[in-house]
Enzyme design. Structure first.
Site, short mmCIF file in Angstrom:
data_model
loop_
_atom_site.label_atom_id
_atom_site.label_comp_id
_atom_site.label_asym_id
_atom_site.label_seq_id
_atom_site.Cartn_x
_atom_site.Cartn_y
_atom_site.Cartn_z
N HIS A 223 2.64 0.15 67.94
CA HIS A 223 4.00 0.49 67.51
C HIS A 223 5.04 0.23 68.60
CE1 HIS A 223 6.90 1.49 64.61
NE2 HIS A 223 7.52 2.20 65.52
N TYR A 227 8.88 -2.40 69.29
CA TYR A 227 10.16 -2.17 70.00
C TYR A 227 10.29 -3.08 71.21
CZ TYR A 227 10.48 1.53 66.69
OH TYR A 227 10.52 2.19 65.49
N HIS A 374 7.74 -5.75 54.95
CA HIS A 374 8.50 -4.97 55.94
C HIS A 374 8.57 -5.72 57.28
CE1 HIS A 374 9.59 -1.76 58.72
NE2 HIS A 374 8.41 -1.85 59.31
N PHE A 375 7.42 -6.22 57.74
CA PHE A 375 7.50 -6.79 59.09
C PHE A 375 8.05 -8.22 59.09
CE2 PHE A 375 2.70 -7.21 58.73
CZ PHE A 375 2.60 -8.58 58.87
N HIS A 376 8.09 -8.84 57.92
CA HIS A 376 8.80 -10.13 57.91
C HIS A 376 10.31 -9.92 57.92
CE1 HIS A 376 4.87 -11.93 57.30
NE2 HIS A 376 5.44 -13.03 57.77
N ARG A 439 -2.65 -6.48 51.11
CA ARG A 439 -2.34 -7.40 52.19
C ARG A 439 -3.65 -7.90 52.80
NH1 ARG A 439 -0.68 -3.94 57.59
NH2 ARG A 439 -0.63 -6.04 58.41
N ARG A 440 -3.55 -8.81 53.75
CA ARG A 440 -4.71 -9.34 54.48
C ARG A 440 -5.78 -9.90 53.54
NH1 ARG A 440 -4.83 -3.92 57.00
NH2 ARG A 440 -3.70 -3.99 58.98
FE1 HAS Z 1 7.66 -0.99 61.20
C1 HAS Z 1 4.44 -1.25 59.99
C2 HAS Z 1 7.70 2.34 60.42
C3 HAS Z 1 10.81 -0.66 62.60
C4 HAS Z 1 7.30 -4.06 62.69
N1 HAS Z 1 6.16 -2.39 61.30
C5 HAS Z 1 4.93 -2.31 60.72
C6 HAS Z 1 4.18 -3.50 61.04
C7 HAS Z 1 4.97 -4.28 61.85
C8 HAS Z 1 6.22 -3.56 61.99
C9 HAS Z 1 4.61 -5.60 62.49
O1 HAS Z 1 5.67 4.49 59.62
C10 HAS Z 1 2.80 -3.84 60.50
C11 HAS Z 1 1.70 -3.60 61.45
C12 HAS Z 1 0.38 -3.98 60.81
O2 HAS Z 1 0.01 -5.16 60.88
O3 HAS Z 1 -0.27 -3.11 60.21
N2 HAS Z 1 9.01 0.54 61.41
C13 HAS Z 1 8.84 1.82 61.01
C14 HAS Z 1 10.03 2.59 61.32
C15 HAS Z 1 10.91 1.73 61.92
C16 HAS Z 1 10.25 0.45 61.99
C17 HAS Z 1 10.25 4.05 61.03
N3 HAS Z 1 8.84 -2.13 62.39
C18 HAS Z 1 10.09 -1.82 62.85
C19 HAS Z 1 10.60 -2.89 63.68
C20 HAS Z 1 9.61 -3.85 63.71
C21 HAS Z 1 8.50 -3.36 62.89
C22 HAS Z 1 11.94 -2.89 64.36
C23 HAS Z 1 9.55 -5.16 64.40
C24 HAS Z 1 10.46 -5.65 65.19
N4 HAS Z 1 6.33 0.28 60.32
C25 HAS Z 1 6.53 1.61 60.14
C26 HAS Z 1 5.31 2.20 59.58
C27 HAS Z 1 4.37 1.18 59.47
C28 HAS Z 1 5.05 -0.01 59.94
C29 HAS Z 1 5.05 3.60 59.23
C30 HAS Z 1 2.92 1.31 58.99
C31 HAS Z 1 2.81 1.05 57.55
C32 HAS Z 1 1.37 1.07 57.10
O4 HAS Z 1 1.03 1.96 56.31
O5 HAS Z 1 0.56 0.22 57.51
C33 HAS Z 1 12.29 2.10 62.45
O6 HAS Z 1 12.38 1.77 63.80
C34 HAS Z 1 13.41 1.48 61.68
C35 HAS Z 1 14.78 2.01 62.10
C36 HAS Z 1 15.87 1.07 61.70
C37 HAS Z 1 17.01 1.42 61.10
C38 HAS Z 1 18.01 0.36 60.73
C39 HAS Z 1 19.29 0.42 61.55
C40 HAS Z 1 20.16 -0.74 61.20
C41 HAS Z 1 20.82 -1.52 62.11
C42 HAS Z 1 21.62 -2.71 61.60
C43 HAS Z 1 23.07 -2.39 61.51
C44 HAS Z 1 23.80 -3.53 60.87
C45 HAS Z 1 25.03 -3.98 61.28
C46 HAS Z 1 25.67 -5.11 60.58
C47 HAS Z 1 25.77 -3.39 62.37
C48 HAS Z 1 17.31 2.82 60.77
C49 HAS Z 1 20.78 -1.26 63.57
C50 HAS Z 1 26.32 -4.56 59.35
C51 HAS Z 1 27.59 -5.18 59.01
C52 HAS Z 1 28.11 -5.09 57.78
C53 HAS Z 1 29.39 -5.69 57.51
C54 HAS Z 1 27.40 -4.42 56.67
#
Ligand code: HAS
Length: 549
Positions: A223, A227, A374-376, A439-440
């Site tokens: 995890h 980050y 999700h991860f794509h 998956r997988r």
């Molecule tokens: Fe995830 C599974 C939970 C973030 C990557 N994640 C994965 C896997 C990968 C991955 C590779 O809790 C699969 C691993 C595998 O092969 O099994 N993930 C989270 C959570 C977050 C999160 C809570 N993941 C990421 C990020 C990744 C990533 C970042 C890669 C870079 N993830 C999970 C969980 C799993 C999981 C479970 C396991 C699932 C399972 O059962 O297998 C958080 O960090 C996300 C927080 C993000 C936000 C979004 C904030 C938005 C922003 C953009 C603002 C936009 C602007 C532009 C300013 C709250 C900062 C807007 C402008 C306008 C005009 C509209």
């Protein structure tokens, strides 16, 4: 605050470029494997010469998830520290090259065993699937090489602080160091399982492996790994994009605090990947899910800071109305456009992450292709589009060239192609996952079961998206090759933004590494000690290795 230097030293530029070249070579090969996968999963295409689906799936995951990211990040960070804290010393640069060659030879070793079909264990290499020992040895070399590069950055940063006592370090250097500390602490977990469990077991020195322990050590690393990918994208958002749009950074201190929060909370959360794993008590899963929700906070802070940066800039240009500032942003500049589209995609991507982390909802999506979707969105869109956007100034800066208007236009098209391809591919992965598609797994209709037949249209949509994305890969490779070798000679800026309030001085406590690393260790001990002791003490006999391909 110290005045940042303007250019990356020429010798450091070579080091950074070498990393970027390996990263883009990995993108070419790994991207091609990805195209083949989506075609196979559509059910309309079979791999020739008996090549296994799982061989190309492993190639894809390792080259893109582990190699592209690690090489790009280390190359980018070497450039960032050299740009903001001055040329590396000869010793640090030598360490950087040693790290580079260790990582490159490790990658070659691992790739050899994957491509020859001796390590089709996917990028998570879960035991009891057992690869050839050379696969694990290559990975260990990559990790140790990255540590050597990390030490080069630490040494350089320490030297800067010695000669600038009482000063706050430049933001990009601070962020690079934070990311490497995070990486060092988390990769100890994967090194432990690889060196003490998987290598002896694959060499036949031990007969059985403790599966739950190896997975737990993997996710202790897995995890924070995400980050480690995300933070360099945030470095670009916080410290570069405000300059690219002609504005100022909303707050230097907020950016530093967000990075410290990532350091604290990204590690003790691995159990949210193991919520359905038997053998871990629900109490410890609960503790780590709470900590997972803490690690969402710095991303929300980042969203706030980005909105504030864009709105302040737009208003300074005379924008009125609630969203009038949007019109003032430089939409035709690929250095801004690509990362911005990455930010947009991070809104649904992050929401998906919050769904995954919610224990009950995880039961619906775990091990389905929703997670792949999700991860794509996260790494393959938000992070990768930001890396592409950074390449549009970083590569010409390092090679002494300039991006032409034609290449900028191609980069805008590339971003749109990527966004469309990913919407198709990742969108249909999310839907198919909700319908239970695993998956997988290679193509199967599971004996024509009605439920599996429901997934087929989504799998065809994934192949359409995958094909569009492959066109996107060809476009980015054309741009990168142009910027590296053919673009006109000239000076390109490495943009570094100033804080909106020049008198703002980040608290020196944010660089009190003893304090932060102490807290990181304390949180890890709280979240992991009891469950790991339990996993070892109450371990079943362990498993023999399986080669199911
Ligand atoms: Fe995830 C599974 C939970 C973030 C990557 N994640 C994965 C896997 C990968 C991955 C590779 O809790 C699969 C691993 C595998 O092969 O099994 N993930 C989270 C959570 C977050 C999160 C809570 N993941 C990421 C990020 C990744 C990533 C970042 C890669 C870079 N993830 C999970 C969980 C799993 C999981 C479970 C396991 C699932 C399972 O059962 O297998 C958080 O960090 C996300 C927080 C993000 C936000 C979004 C904030 C938005 C922003 C953009 C603002 C936009 C602007 C532009 C300013 C709250 C900062 C807007 C402008 C306008 C005009 C509209």
């Amino acid at each position: 605050m110290a005045q940042p230097l303007e250019k990356v030293d020429r010798r450091d530029a070579k080091l950074a470029l070498a990393h970027l070249f390996v990263a883009f070579a990995a993108l070419a090969l790994g991207g091609f494997a990805g195209l083949l996968q989506t075609l196979v999963r559509s059910g309309k295409f079979e791999l020739p010469a008996g090549i296994s689906y799982y061989t190309i799936l492993t190639t894809h995951g390792v080259l893109l998830g582990l190699v592209l990211t690690t090489f790009f990040i280390i190359g980018f960070q070497f450039a960032a520290v050299s740009r903001t804290t001055g040329a590396l010393s000869d010793g640090s640069r030598r360490l950087g090259w040693i790290g580079f060659w260790m990582m490159t030879s490790g990658t070659a070793c691992t790739a050899f065993f994957i491509l020859t079909g001796q390590a089709s264990v996917l990028y998570t290499f879960y035991a009891p699937l057992q690869a050839h020992a050379g696969f694990y040895i290559g990975l260990a070399l990559v990790v140790v090489g990255s540590w050597v590069s990390g030490f080069a950055m630490f040494a350089h940063y320490a030297r800067w602080r010695k000669t600038h006592r009482g000063q706050v370090s430049p933001l990009l250097a601070f962020m690079s160091v934070t990311n490497m500390v995070l990486w060092l602490v988390c990769s100890l977990g994967v090194a432990a399982t690889v060196v003490f469990q998987l290598i002896p077991w694959s060499l036949g020195l031990t007969d059985r492996v403790n599966v739950l322990l190896s997975r737990t050590l993997f996710w202790y690393f897995g995890h924070p790994l995400v980050y480690f990918w995300l933070l360099p994208a945030y470095m670009v958002w916080y410290a570069v994009i405000p300059k690219v749009i002609g504005g100022k950074m909303f707050s230097d201190s907020l950016a530093r605090l967000a990075f410290i929060l990532f350091l604290l909370f990204s590690i003790p959360v691995g159990f949210h990947h193991q919520l359905l794993e038997p053998g871990i008590s629900p109490f410890w899963k609960y503790v780590q899910v709470v900590l997972t929700f803490m690690v969402i906070i710095p991303s929300l802070m980042t969203a706030f800071a980005m909105f504030a940066t864009f709105e302040s800039y737009g208003r300074s240009q005379g924008a009125t109305g609630l969203f009038g500032w949007l019109r003032k942003l430089p939409w035709s500049d690929a250095r801004f456009f690509a990362p911005f589209v990455g930010m947009l995609f991070f809104i649904p991507a992050g929401t998906g992450g919050i769904i995954n982390a919610s224990h009950q909802l995880n039961q619906v999506v775990h091990n389905t292709i929703w997670v792949t979707g999700h991860f794509h969105l996260t790494v393959a869109t938000t992070v990768v589009l930001t890396f592409f956007g950074a390449s549009y100034w970083l590569i010409p800066h390092l090679t002494g060239r300039v991006m032409t208007k034609a290449m900028n236009r191609l980069a805008i098209i590339q971003t749109i192609v990527w966004a469309v391809g990913m919407t198709f591919m990742s969108g249909s992965m999310h839907f198919a996952g909700l319908l239970g598609a695993p998956r997988r797994s290679a193509f199967s209709t599971y004996g024509n079961s009605p439920q599996a037949l429901e997934w087929i249209p989504y799998q065809i949509a994934q192949a359409v998206g995958g094909t569009i994305l492959f066109i996107g890969i060809i476009l980015i490779l054309v741009i990168v090759i142009n910027l590296a070798f053919f673009a006109p000679k000239g000076e390109t800026e490495f943009p570094v933004a100033e804080a909106a309030a020049p008198y703002e001085r980040a608290a020196l406590a944010l660089e009190n590494w003893k304090l932060w690393i102490g807290l990181v260790v304390a949180l890890i001990l709280i979240a992991y000690t009891v469950p790991i002791v339990d996993i070892i003490q109450n371990a079943p006999p362990g498993s023999k290795g399986y080669k199911l391909w």
